[in-house]
Design a protein around this motif. Structure first.
Motif, PDB file in Angstrom:
ATOM      1  N   ALA A 299      -1.262 -11.822  -9.314  1.00 14.96           N
ATOM      2  CA  ALA A 299      -1.378 -10.442  -9.795  1.00 14.96           C
ATOM      3  C   ALA A 299      -0.861  -9.525  -8.693  1.00 14.96           C
ATOM      4  CB  ALA A 299      -2.826 -10.103 -10.143  1.00 14.96           C
ATOM      5  N   GLU A 300      -0.421  -8.356  -9.082  1.00 11.16           N
ATOM      6  CA  GLU A 300       0.096  -7.386  -8.111  1.00 11.16           C
ATOM      7  C   GLU A 300      -0.739  -6.113  -8.165  1.00 11.16           C
ATOM      8  OE1 GLU A 300       4.492  -6.117  -6.937  1.00 11.16           O
ATOM      9  OE2 GLU A 300       3.855  -5.118  -8.786  1.00 11.16           O
ATOM     10  N   LEU A 301      -1.205  -5.678  -7.002  1.00 12.25           N
ATOM     11  CA  LEU A 301      -1.866  -4.382  -6.902  1.00 12.25           C
ATOM     12  C   LEU A 301      -0.802  -3.299  -7.039  1.00 12.25           C
ATOM     13  CD1 LEU A 301      -4.630  -3.000  -6.130  1.00 12.25           C
ATOM     14  CD2 LEU A 301      -3.728  -2.923  -3.793  1.00 12.25           C
ATOM     15  N   THR A 302      -1.061  -2.275  -7.846  1.00 12.03           N
ATOM     16  CA  THR A 302      -0.056  -1.255  -8.113  1.00 12.03           C
ATOM     17  C   THR A 302      -0.516   0.132  -7.656  1.00 12.03           C
ATOM     18  OG1 THR A 302      -0.881  -0.674 -10.313  1.00 12.03           O
ATOM     19  CG2 THR A 302       0.653  -2.538 -10.160  1.00 12.03           C
ATOM     20  N   ALA A 303       0.457   1.030  -7.566  1.00 12.27           N
ATOM     21  CA  ALA A 303       0.154   2.410  -7.178  1.00 12.27           C
ATOM     22  C   ALA A 303      -0.823   3.050  -8.155  1.00 12.27           C
ATOM     23  CB  ALA A 303       1.441   3.222  -7.099  1.00 12.27           C
ATOM     24  N   ALA A 309      -8.091   4.847  -8.723  1.00 18.98           N
ATOM     25  CA  ALA A 309      -9.364   4.261  -8.289  1.00 18.98           C
ATOM     26  C   ALA A 309      -9.858   3.223  -9.299  1.00 18.98           C
ATOM     27  CB  ALA A 309     -10.421   5.352  -8.076  1.00 18.98           C
ATOM     28  N   ARG A 310      -8.957   2.316  -9.676  1.00 17.33           N
ATOM     29  CA  ARG A 310      -9.273   1.354 -10.733  1.00 17.33           C
ATOM     30  C   ARG A 310     -10.349   0.362 -10.284  1.00 17.33           C
ATOM     31  NH1 ARG A 310      -5.213  -3.022 -13.723  1.00 17.33           N
ATOM     32  NH2 ARG A 310      -6.830  -3.920 -15.095  1.00 17.33           N
ATOM     33  N   LEU A 365      -0.472  -9.219   3.931  1.00 24.34           N
ATOM     34  CA  LEU A 365       0.262 -10.124   3.048  1.00 24.34           C
ATOM     35  C   LEU A 365      -0.167  -9.975   1.595  1.00 24.34           C
ATOM     36  CD1 LEU A 365       0.204 -13.357   5.242  1.00 24.34           C
ATOM     37  CD2 LEU A 365       2.111 -11.799   4.903  1.00 24.34           C
ATOM     38  N   THR A 366      -1.172  -9.151   1.322  1.00 23.55           N
ATOM     39  CA  THR A 366      -1.663  -8.954  -0.040  1.00 23.55           C
ATOM     40  C   THR A 366      -0.533  -8.529  -0.972  1.00 23.55           C
ATOM     41  OG1 THR A 366      -3.844  -8.333   0.792  1.00 23.55           O
ATOM     42  CG2 THR A 366      -3.296  -7.629  -1.447  1.00 23.55           C
ATOM     43  N   CYS A 367      -0.490  -9.116  -2.159  1.00 25.37           N
ATOM     44  CA  CYS A 367       0.563  -8.801  -3.125  1.00 25.37           C
ATOM     45  C   CYS A 367       0.353  -7.398  -3.688  1.00 25.37           C
ATOM     46  CB  CYS A 367       0.532  -9.833  -4.255  1.00 25.37           C
ATOM     47  SG  CYS A 367       1.845  -9.597  -5.471  1.00 25.37           S
ATOM     48  N   ALA A 368       1.311  -6.535  -3.457  1.00 24.48           N
ATOM     49  CA  ALA A 368       1.194  -5.130  -3.873  1.00 24.48           C
ATOM     50  C   ALA A 368       2.577  -4.532  -4.013  1.00 24.48           C
ATOM     51  CB  ALA A 368       0.393  -4.338  -2.832  1.00 24.48           C
ATOM     52  N   ALA A 372       1.293   0.891  -3.279  1.00 23.19           N
ATOM     53  CA  ALA A 372      -0.041   0.312  -3.121  1.00 23.19           C
ATOM     54  C   ALA A 372      -0.176  -0.377  -1.764  1.00 23.19           C
ATOM     55  CB  ALA A 372      -0.324  -0.672  -4.248  1.00 23.19           C
ATOM     56  N   PHE A 373       0.908  -1.008  -1.323  1.00 22.05           N
ATOM     57  CA  PHE A 373       0.887  -1.667  -0.027  1.00 22.05           C
ATOM     58  C   PHE A 373       0.595  -0.671   1.094  1.00 22.05           C
ATOM     59  CE2 PHE A 373       3.105  -2.927   3.877  1.00 22.05           C
ATOM     60  CZ  PHE A 373       2.453  -4.117   4.140  1.00 22.05           C
TER      61      PHE A 373
END
Length: 418
Positions: A299-303, A309-310, A365-368, A372-373
């Motif tokens: 999964a990718e964290l998104t803007a 604030a999801r 390294l978190t997927c974003a 979001a990164f």
């Protein structure tokens, strides 16, 4: 090469994410080997002198990180070096650090947890089995190469050393699109009442640039604070748009950054009140890298996740309350606040490899996505994502493969906020 050593979990990298992963995995019952290429733990906080823990609080100053990260803060309090600070112009609230105390407390955390640590150890290779899972790594130290086998692996190396060595799916943005890197400068001889303000720095840099004394300085303000214990002034004003994965370019740009540091010292001595007797105590020693590789996760964290604030009660394993802080180019930082100055969940899939079942990655390294990164890369979030990755890896090693309810339950048992 000696016969391979065997552990349940191998953690690559001994910064905030790596230490949290190793301690979390050990407390979940796993045997853990932590490998770190420097002679001390702490990651960017110690090897780049980024002596600020950002991301432990949202912009309302509510804690969003607990567990191993909170224990780190409590150990600093016991040594009477704990100090919080806020910047009115961003609303960000962070913790100031003392370099040597931080190194010692990291040592205590892993030692007390029973983690098997190897410093001065660089991961150079990895092997996979027919199912595509990682089976072991090669680590080089001063005695030569060594093999370490494990059931589960966490990459917390910052630059994705294990991702690269194993061929796991990763994202690498073009250099011009990456967050800039900053060389931290520590100054001594600065008067107790010296000007550390943004306005003063801007005026000093403008005067320097107008005087034509060498190349212009790109950044005219940045985090500049007085540190506990030493009283030195820490300043993040030296920026480079560099490629940490290209050794020739990295060498060139770190040298350029050190030259910049001396130009800033000259500008501050000449044009900033209370700085006339200042001297440069230390830079780095390594430039603070914000971005190189990132995990390609499930999964990718998104803007929109960040800005809105999801909350994700179904798959959230960590929290972050740091706004988007986009170091877009040298001298340019763009901020975008989280809705209601709150926090958002980081999903389990963002720390779980999309193509390697027994691999997790944490910290920066978190997927974003790009925006979001610029929020999730900070050290507080690194403690939280590392803790989650370590617990997940420990459970995987014991036969519970990606059991999200069990992972969340164990994180809660260890005091984490999920």
């Amino acid at each position: 090469m000696p016969e391979a050593e065997h552990f349940d979990v191998l953690v690559a990298g001994g910064g905030a994410a790596g230490v949290a992963a190793a301690v979390g995995a050990r407390r979940a019952g796993a045997t853990v080997r932590l490998v770190e290429r420097y002679g001390f733990l702490g990651g960017a906080a110690t090897n780049s002198s980024v002596l600020t823990f950002c991301g432990f609080f949202d912009q309302r100053r509510n804690p969003v990180v607990a567990g191993v990260g909170a224990e780190m803060l409590e150990r600093l309090r016991r040594r009477d070096v704990y100090r919080e600070m806020s910047f009115a112009w961003t609303g960000n609230h962070f913790v100031l650090l003392d370099l040597e105390t931080t190194k010692l407390v990291y040592d205590e955390l892993v030692t007390d947890a029973g983690v098997d640590v190897r410093l001065h150890s660089t991961l150079t290779d990895a092997t996979r089995n027919g199912a595509g899972e990682i089976t072991g790594v090669t680590v080089h130290d001063r005695g030569g190469g060594r093999r370490v086998a494990a059931a589960a692996f966490v990459d917390a190396s910052g630059d994705g050393a294990l991702l690269g060595a194993s061929g796991a799916a990763a994202q690498v943005a073009p250099v011009a699109e990456r967050q800039t890197s900053s060389l931290v400068c520590r100054f001594g001889g600065v008067d107790p009442d010296a000007d550390l303000s943004r306005e003063g720095m801007r005026a000093a840099v403008a005067a320097h640039n107008a005087g034509g004394d060498g190349p212009a300085l790109a950044r005219d303000q940045g985090i500049t604070v007085r540190l506990p214990i030493t009283g030195q002034v820490l300043s993040l004003v030296v920026d480079e748009q560099l490629d940490a994965l290209d050794p020739a370019a990295f060498t060139r740009d770190e040298m350029s950054a050190r030259r910049q540091a001396w130009r800033y010292l000259d500008a501050f001595r000449k044009h900033l009140a209370g700085w006339s007797q200042a001297h440069l105590v230390e830079t780095g020693p390594q430039i603070g890298i914000r971005e190189s590789r990132r995990l390609h996760g499930r999964a990718e964290l998104t803007a929109s996740d960040v800005l809105g604030a999801r909350k994700r009660p179904e798959d959230g394993v960590a929290r972050c309350g740091w706004p988007i802080e986009d170091h877009a180019s040298p001298g340019v930082t763009r901020y975008r606040p989280i809705e209601d100055k709150g926090w958002y969940h980081i999903p389990y899939g963002a720390i779980t490899s999309s193509d390697t079942a027994n691999l997790w990655a944490a910290g920066r390294l978190t997927c974003a996505d790009r925006e979001a990164f610029a929020s999730v890369r900070v050290m507080g979030a690194a403690f939280a994502t590392g803790h989650a990755a370590g617990v997940a890896a420990a459970q995987f090693a014991r036969g519970h493969r990606h059991d999200l309810p069990a992972i969340r339950a164990e994180l809660r048992r260890q005091g984490a906020l999920v």
